[in-house]
Design an enzyme around this catalytic site. Structure first.
Site, PDB file in Angstrom:
ATOM      1  N   CYS A  90      -0.148   0.675  -0.925  1.00 29.08           N
ATOM      2  CA  CYS A  90       0.290   2.054  -1.114  1.00 29.08           C
ATOM      3  C   CYS A  90       0.589   2.654   0.248  1.00 29.08           C
ATOM      4  O   CYS A  90      -0.310   2.748   1.090  1.00 29.08           O
ATOM      5  CB  CYS A  90      -0.777   2.861  -1.851  1.00 29.08           C
ATOM      6  N   HIS A 223       6.831   0.775 -10.719  1.00 29.68           N
ATOM      7  CA  HIS A 223       7.428   2.027 -10.284  1.00 29.68           C
ATOM      8  C   HIS A 223       8.917   2.074 -10.636  1.00 29.68           C
ATOM      9  O   HIS A 223       9.578   1.030 -10.731  1.00 29.68           O
ATOM     10  CB  HIS A 223       7.295   2.200  -8.767  1.00 29.68           C
ATOM     11  N   ASP A 249       6.027  10.990  -7.526  1.00 32.43           N
ATOM     12  CA  ASP A 249       5.558  11.027  -6.140  1.00 32.43           C
ATOM     13  C   ASP A 249       6.164  12.219  -5.411  1.00 32.43           C
ATOM     14  O   ASP A 249       7.376  12.385  -5.384  1.00 32.43           O
ATOM     15  CB  ASP A 249       5.938   9.727  -5.428  1.00 32.43           C
ATOM     16  N   GLY A 254       5.951   5.312   0.382  1.00 31.81           N
ATOM     17  CA  GLY A 254       5.994   4.322   1.457  1.00 31.81           C
ATOM     18  C   GLY A 254       6.430   2.937   1.016  1.00 31.81           C
ATOM     19  O   GLY A 254       7.351   2.350   1.596  1.00 31.81           O
ATOM     20  N   THR A 255       5.796   2.389  -0.033  1.00 32.73           N
ATOM     21  CA  THR A 255       6.225   1.072  -0.502  1.00 32.73           C
ATOM     22  C   THR A 255       7.609   1.176  -1.150  1.00 32.73           C
ATOM     23  O   THR A 255       8.394   0.238  -1.098  1.00 32.73           O
ATOM     24  CB  THR A 255       5.210   0.476  -1.497  1.00 32.73           C
TER      25      THR A 255
END
Length: 333
Positions: A90, A223, A249, A254-255
């Protein structure tokens, strides 16, 4: 009556919550973080549910737990928890956890301004810049990221036929760009994102069922990223990332940013060494970079980095008691 007490440091990374659990967590064996993740999910998942779900959390809650690393080349291990489970990696969670850990003196780095983290997805290098009072920026050098599949046709109820790419940046992302049956984020409400994303994720999982080439424990489409041109002059792209059951989000993810860069490099729209400023649904940004190229199994991949900021917003002592009929949390469906 049995009552468990958890001490938490609450923070947010560019708007998305991060609860760093620093007291009351179960001890785990001295094994890799990938193995700790499996043990935690098998034996202690009630902790995640109690701290992430309502009434102590909410649908968008994310968290992290620091553990001793089993690796001699890492300063600390980190386990990521959220409403959907324990993620392999994450990005916003790393930025938030590092910020809180450094500011609160929980981790003493071997080298000033740098940390080596063991995550379930692998070793992550981190650089941070600390000012007089706060950590001003954290840059994480993420796991190798790659484009898994491209131009996949999905028939999504309410949208019709859409094309998606699937990319990995620590988690698997179905990435949607503006097209005939989806004009873009400007024509989409938050409720639309929450309505259509589970359908996209389900269709992508049924068709692709991705498994990481080097670690079969990392699998599945978790996601969905809806992409659009940026609003901010300094940004190169904008997104809204769906995760869990009902969460969007608030950070640029970030990922997800790592996966997006891997996709763009594979498609020839971004080059090794390029920067990529990613804008979130609320207008916050991550400063990303394609650091290099590598391989994941038989696929070409990139070495991405992602930089952002986080702020500690409070200390939180949480009680979980078996006297409470909602001790282990709930979700409204």
């Amino acid at each position: 009556m049995s009552r468990h007490t958890f001490f938490c440091i609450d923070a947010h990374t560019c708007g998305n919550p991060l609860r760093l659990v620093v007291g009351g967590v179960p001890l785990l064996p001295s094994v890799s973080m990938a193995e700790k993740r499996e043990i935690f999910l098998r034996d202690h998942d009630w902790v995640r549910r109690a701290l992430m779900f309502e009434p102590r959390g909410h649908d968008g809650m994310s968290g992290a737990i620091l553990y001793p690393s089993s690796r001699g080349d890492c300063d600390v291990g980190i386990l990521f928890i959220e409403v959907s489970g324990c993620l392999p990696m994450c990005g916003h969670g790393t930025i938030g956890a590092v910020t809180a850990a450094i500011e609160e003196g929980l981790v003493v780095p071997r080298n000033k301004g740098k940390l080596s983290l063991e995550t379930p997805a692998g070793k992550i290098e981190v650089e941070y810049a600390r000012g007089d009072q706060v950590v001003e920026q954290v840059r994480l050098f993420n796991v190798a990221s790659y484009l898994h599949a491209q131009d996949i046709d999905l028939d999504v109820p309410g949208l019709g036929l859409i094309k998606v790419d699937l990319a990995y940046g620590g988690n698997y992302y179905a990435i949607i760009e503006p097209q005939v049956n989806w004009p873009g984020l400007d024509a989409m409400s938050a409720n639309d994102i929450l309505r259509f994303s589970p359908l996209v994720r389900q269709a992508a999982e049924l068709k692709l069922a991705p498994v990481h080439p080097e670690d079969s424990r990392i699998r599945g489409v978790s996601h969905v990223m809806w992409t659009e041109k940026p609003r901010l002059e300094r940004a190169h792209g904008r997104n809204a990332v769906f995760y869990g059951d009902k969460a969007i989000d608030r950070s640029p993810c970030g990922t997800g940013s790592s996966a997006r860069m891997a996709q763009l490099v594979a498609r020839g729209r971004l080059n090794i060494g390029d920067t990529f400023v990613h804008e979130s649904i609320i207008g916050t940004t991550f400063d990303c970079r394609v650091e290099g190229e590598t391989q994941v199994g038989d696929k070409k991949a990139i070495k991405p980095s992602v930089a952002g900021w986080a702020r500690v917003i409070g200390h939180n002592t949480i009680f979980v008691s078996n006297f409470d009929p909602l001790a282990h949390g709930f979700q409204v469906t």
